[in-house]
Design an enzyme around this catalytic site. Structure first.
Site, PDB file in Angstrom:
ATOM      1  N   ASP A  49       0.852  -1.188   0.000  1.00 12.55           N
ATOM      2  CA  ASP A  49       0.000   0.000   0.000  1.00 12.55           C
ATOM      3  C   ASP A  49       0.885   1.234   0.000  1.00 12.55           C
ATOM      4  O   ASP A  49       1.096   1.887   1.025  1.00 12.55           O
ATOM      5  CB  ASP A  49      -0.944  -0.012   1.195  1.00 12.55           C
ATOM      6  CG  ASP A  49      -2.106   0.944   0.976  1.00 12.55           C
ATOM      7  OD1 ASP A  49      -2.114   1.639  -0.054  1.00 12.55           O
ATOM      8  OD2 ASP A  49      -3.007   0.995   1.833  1.00 12.55           O
ATOM      9  N   GLU A  94     -12.313   9.014  10.758  1.00 14.07           N
ATOM     10  CA  GLU A  94     -12.843   9.240  12.110  1.00 14.07           C
ATOM     11  C   GLU A  94     -13.081  10.716  12.397  1.00 14.07           C
ATOM     12  O   GLU A  94     -12.321  11.581  11.944  1.00 14.07           O
ATOM     13  CB  GLU A  94     -11.859   8.711  13.171  1.00 14.07           C
ATOM     14  CG  GLU A  94     -11.926   7.213  13.354  1.00 14.07           C
ATOM     15  CD  GLU A  94     -11.104   6.706  14.541  1.00 14.07           C
ATOM     16  OE1 GLU A  94     -11.283   5.529  14.884  1.00 14.07           O
ATOM     17  OE2 GLU A  94     -10.287   7.460  15.117  1.00 14.07           O
ATOM     18  N   ASN A 137       4.303   4.553   4.188  1.00 14.88           N
ATOM     19  CA  ASN A 137       4.911   3.492   3.369  1.00 14.88           C
ATOM     20  C   ASN A 137       5.581   4.156   2.170  1.00 14.88           C
ATOM     21  O   ASN A 137       4.955   4.346   1.128  1.00 14.88           O
ATOM     22  CB  ASN A 137       3.842   2.525   2.825  1.00 14.88           C
ATOM     23  CG  ASN A 137       3.314   1.570   3.866  1.00 14.88           C
ATOM     24  OD1 ASN A 137       3.825   1.505   4.983  1.00 14.88           O
ATOM     25  ND2 ASN A 137       2.306   0.815   3.506  1.00 14.88           N
ATOM     26  N   MET A 149     -10.132   1.781  16.513  1.00 15.16           N
ATOM     27  CA  MET A 149     -11.392   2.532  16.573  1.00 15.16           C
ATOM     28  C   MET A 149     -11.905   2.749  18.004  1.00 15.16           C
ATOM     29  O   MET A 149     -12.661   3.668  18.241  1.00 15.16           O
ATOM     30  CB  MET A 149     -12.448   1.863  15.710  1.00 15.16           C
ATOM     31  CG  MET A 149     -12.689   0.414  16.019  1.00 15.16           C
ATOM     32  SD  MET A 149     -13.645  -0.317  14.675  1.00 15.16           S
ATOM     33  CE  MET A 149     -13.414  -2.046  15.016  1.00 15.16           C
ATOM     34  N   HIS A 180       4.167   4.562  13.452  1.00 12.15           N
ATOM     35  CA  HIS A 180       3.043   4.882  12.563  1.00 12.15           C
ATOM     36  C   HIS A 180       1.683   4.481  13.119  1.00 12.15           C
ATOM     37  O   HIS A 180       0.658   4.924  12.628  1.00 12.15           O
ATOM     38  CB  HIS A 180       3.252   4.280  11.183  1.00 12.15           C
ATOM     39  CG  HIS A 180       2.812   2.853  11.022  1.00 12.15           C
ATOM     40  ND1 HIS A 180       3.237   1.840  11.845  1.00 12.15           N
ATOM     41  CD2 HIS A 180       1.965   2.290  10.132  1.00 12.15           C
ATOM     42  CE1 HIS A 180       2.687   0.705  11.452  1.00 12.15           C
ATOM     43  NE2 HIS A 180       1.908   0.935  10.424  1.00 12.15           N
ATOM     44  N   GLY A 181       1.643   3.619  14.122  1.00 10.23           N
ATOM     45  CA  GLY A 181       0.340   3.221  14.646  1.00 10.23           C
ATOM     46  C   GLY A 181       0.496   2.207  15.749  1.00 10.23           C
ATOM     47  O   GLY A 181       1.612   1.976  16.228  1.00 10.23           O
ATOM     48  N   ALA A 182      -0.610   1.591  16.112  1.00 15.77           N
ATOM     49  CA  ALA A 182      -0.557   0.654  17.222  1.00 15.77           C
ATOM     50  C   ALA A 182       0.133  -0.640  16.811  1.00 15.77           C
ATOM     51  O   ALA A 182       0.961  -1.184  17.529  1.00 15.77           O
ATOM     52  CB  ALA A 182      -1.973   0.373  17.709  1.00 15.77           C
ATOM     53  N   GLY A 183      -0.176  -1.126  15.636  1.00 17.79           N
ATOM     54  CA  GLY A 183       0.358  -2.418  15.208  1.00 17.79           C
ATOM     55  C   GLY A 183      -0.460  -3.552  15.796  1.00 17.79           C
ATOM     56  O   GLY A 183      -0.844  -3.504  16.973  1.00 17.79           O
ATOM     57  N   LYS A 229     -15.512   2.547   9.032  1.00 18.67           N
ATOM     58  CA  LYS A 229     -14.507   1.517   8.740  1.00 18.67           C
ATOM     59  C   LYS A 229     -14.737   0.982   7.345  1.00 18.67           C
ATOM     60  O   LYS A 229     -15.870   0.735   6.952  1.00 18.67           O
ATOM     61  CB  LYS A 229     -14.683   0.318   9.683  1.00 18.67           C
ATOM     62  CG  LYS A 229     -14.181   0.485  11.072  1.00 18.67           C
ATOM     63  CD  LYS A 229     -12.736   0.793  11.157  1.00 18.67           C
ATOM     64  CE  LYS A 229     -11.804  -0.396  11.166  1.00 18.67           C
ATOM     65  NZ  LYS A 229     -10.417   0.031  11.403  1.00 18.67           N
TER      66      LYS A 229
END
Lengths: 139, 476
Positions: free
Chosen positions: B95, B206, B325, B376, B399-402, B475
């Site tokens: 992506d 969101e 990415n 979420m 970059h995020g929670a993973g 979502k």
């Protein structure tokens, strides 16, 4: 030997698809069923047919190319597939895939598949003579 | 993971000395707890990346790192083209330029609460989401090429947004050097009807409330206060990027031997940046980046339309847009000398610190906003790039929670309806075409985003500025 079957296997962020069967062809067909099951668990009807023809450098790339051809057709034709017929001649694949247009109401599709990867990629004959075809798909 | 594999450089920095074919060390940034929980594959993949030709300084993994394809997700590596450096399709990911965009709304919770259901419905109707969804725009071949060259600038020219939007996007909304002719017809076909769509999986849109400000000075520069509402979009380059990734992963894996590159793992497929294949991928990948920037720009337009129908007084201005990415050509100091390097960030956000010329002028004094997506049910964060980060990991952060649990495990544990009801009980409205999709993305299937952000802050990769919590989530 067991009858052809498929399963998903563990990957931390994505999902593994595995097909198994008495022949290489059935293993490839079952891997395709596992691919559909990543997206939906609802029944899909064989209302139209898509033909796929591929040549790859080896059997492992052939599996990846086969799954990626299905992913491409699912994306561009907005379809889901439920029945597969694979013919193999060395590293040449000819296949038919039956399916229908994806419907949110009917199929409740969970996730689209971005591509088949080289992770956990295996195409091999097992000790009992069965064939196994697997890889991780990125979702 | 076993601590004995590492030499501890600091509380949050873990080094693997080069062994075997490693050209540089591997450095993982994590708290003890995060490292303990991290899959051993991250160690394997980070050390494998360290074996690639032309790699500089070290192969890095961020605190949210998890098992990826060749590169770990959360991996950062920079290559010098003049030292045989490579570019890797797996090091960017399928992506391409997946990222996060956050917009101010000029609203507070009190404005939205009375019409929250209507707003959720309007956003869900306006922004196509989920498997098989189609965008409203279908691109002709010429328009496709113009989009691949122009990115968000193309989208603004087409009437989706304003010139002011472009200033708040990395690369000012357009990645230079894209080569539309290197993007296959298949990739273009896959994208034809997917412009302005959210996608599925962990992609979302969101409405969020700023619930806590940690750094008032930086928050003021970013123009956010506690109680403000923002809108955040997480999505990428859709089918086009996925197809580019698929095609180049294969051609790079097949040609590595021809370039004399010994791959410790076939998935690390790469090509010398100076090779024809390397240049071809770079041109196509930059087109993919523009596709993602154009996509988020069109979605911004659709979000504005949705708000205009429900809350006309809303003013949606972009706070910032980051991609996590990517592979970008950047200047970094190596042994005190500036060098032009191709920096891969696979599941890592650029986090340039104060004073960097690539940051919009209004943020330049405090560092770029680093937008971190959560899950979420939990929270998202806004961080700021630091001066230290430039030396620590080429100006990169998390970059995020993973994920901490596979989709399969999540599906066994939760039902979509129950997740939606549970979140509704906490005042969070979920709209999604797929209940199974919601179950697979259940908040419990992810690592605790707060601990990941805390580790990034403590390791000085980025500075914690604000915490956001969702009110509405669409979502894919």
């Amino acid at each position: 030997m067991v009858s052809p079957h498929w399963e998903h296997f563990h990957h931390e962020s994505d999902i593994g698809v595995r097909g198994q069967g008495p022949t290489l062809e059935t293993a490839f067909e079952q891997a395709a069923h596992a691919l559909t099951a990543v997206i939906t668990e609802e029944p899909v009807s064989p209302r139209s047919i898509v033909e796929i023809s591929l040549e790859s450098p080896d059997l492992e790339f052939l599996l990846v190319d086969w799954l990626n051809a299905l992913i491409f057709d699912m994306a561009t034709r907005s379809m889901l597939f439920c029945r597969f017929e694979v013919e193999l001649d060395g590293t040449h694949l000819k296949a038919k895939a039956w399916g229908e247009p994806v419907s949110v109401e009917k199929h409740h599709p969970a996730v689209e598949v971005k591509g088949a990867t080289l992770s956990e990629l295996k195409v091999q004959q097992l000790q009992d003579g069965d064939w196994l075809a697997q890889c991780v798909v990125d979702v | 993971m076993e601590f004995s594999l590492f030499k501890r450089l600091s509380k949050y920095e873990w080094l693997v000395e080069p062994f075997g074919n490693m050209r540089v060390p591997a450095i993982l940034f994590a708290s003890e707890k995060l490292l303990d929980d991290m899959d051993h594959k991250v160690y394997e993949q980070a050390t494998n990346v360290a074996c690639l030709p032309g790699i500089q300084k070290a192969s890095y993994a961020m605190p949210d790192a998890h098992w990826g394809y060749g590169f770990p997700i959360g991996g950062v590596a920079a290559f010098d083209p003049d030292e045989g450096g490579v570019i890797s399709a797996g090091g960017v990911g399928f992506d391409i330029s997946c990222g996060v965009r956050t917009m101010h709304t000029g609203l507070t919770r009190e404005d939205v609460e009375p019409v929250k259901e209507q707003l959720a419905e309007a956003l869900y109707r306006k922004v196509p989401a989920g498997v098989g969804s189609r965008g409203l725009i279908s691109l002709s071949p010429d328009e496709m090429d113009a989009m691949l060259s122009g990115g968000a600038r193309w989208a603004v020219r087409k009437g989706y947004g304003t010139k002011k939007d472009l200033e708040m996007i990395e690369e000012q909304g357009c990645m230079g050097g894209a080569l539309p002719e290197e993007v296959s017809l298949q990739a273009k076909k896959r994208q034809k009807n997917e412009m302005g769509t959210l996608g599925s999986g962990n992609h979302y849109l969101e409405v969020q409330e700023v619930v806590k400000v940690f750094d008032a000075e930086i928050a003021e520069v970013y123009q956010i206060c506690e109680g403000d509402l923002v809108v955040t979009v997480h999505c990428g380059s859709r089918g086009l990027g996925h197809q580019i990734g698929t095609e180049f992963l294969k051609s790079m894996a097949l040609s590595a031997a021809q370039f004399g590159i010994k791959l410790p793992d076939r998935e690390l497929a790469c090509a010398p940046i100076h090779s024809d294949l390397g240049k071809s991928y770079l041109g196509a990948m930059r087109g993919g980046m523009n596709c993602a920037l154009a996509n988020r720009q069109i979605i911004t337009h659709l979000v504005r339309e949705a708000f205009a129908g429900v809350l006309p007084k809303a003013e949606l201005e972009i706070l910032y847009d980051v991609s996590h990415n990517t592979c970008k050509l950047e200047t970094h100091a190596i042994d005190g000398n500036p060098k032009q390097l191709f920096v891969h960030r696979k599941g890592a956000t650029r986090a340039f610190g104060p004073g960097h010329p690539d940051i919009p002028e209004i943020y330049r004094s405090v560092g770029q906003p680093v937008l971190i997506g959560g899950t979420m049910g939990t929270a998202s964060y806004i961080l700021a790039g630091t001066r230290e980060s430039m030396d620590l990991a080429f100006g990169s952060a998390v970059h995020g929670a993973g994920r901490s649990m596979s989709r399969h495990q999540a599906l066994k544990k939760w039902r979509g309806r129950a997740v939606i009801e549970d979140l509704a009980g906490r005042g969070i409205i979920i709209r999604s075409p797929s209940q199974r999709g919601v179950a697979e993305e259940a908040p419990g299937a992810y690592k605790d985003v707060s601990s990941v952000v805390e580790a990034a802050d403590q390791a000085h990769l980025a500075r914690k500025v604000a915490r956001l919590e969702p009110l509405v989530c669409v979502k894919g």
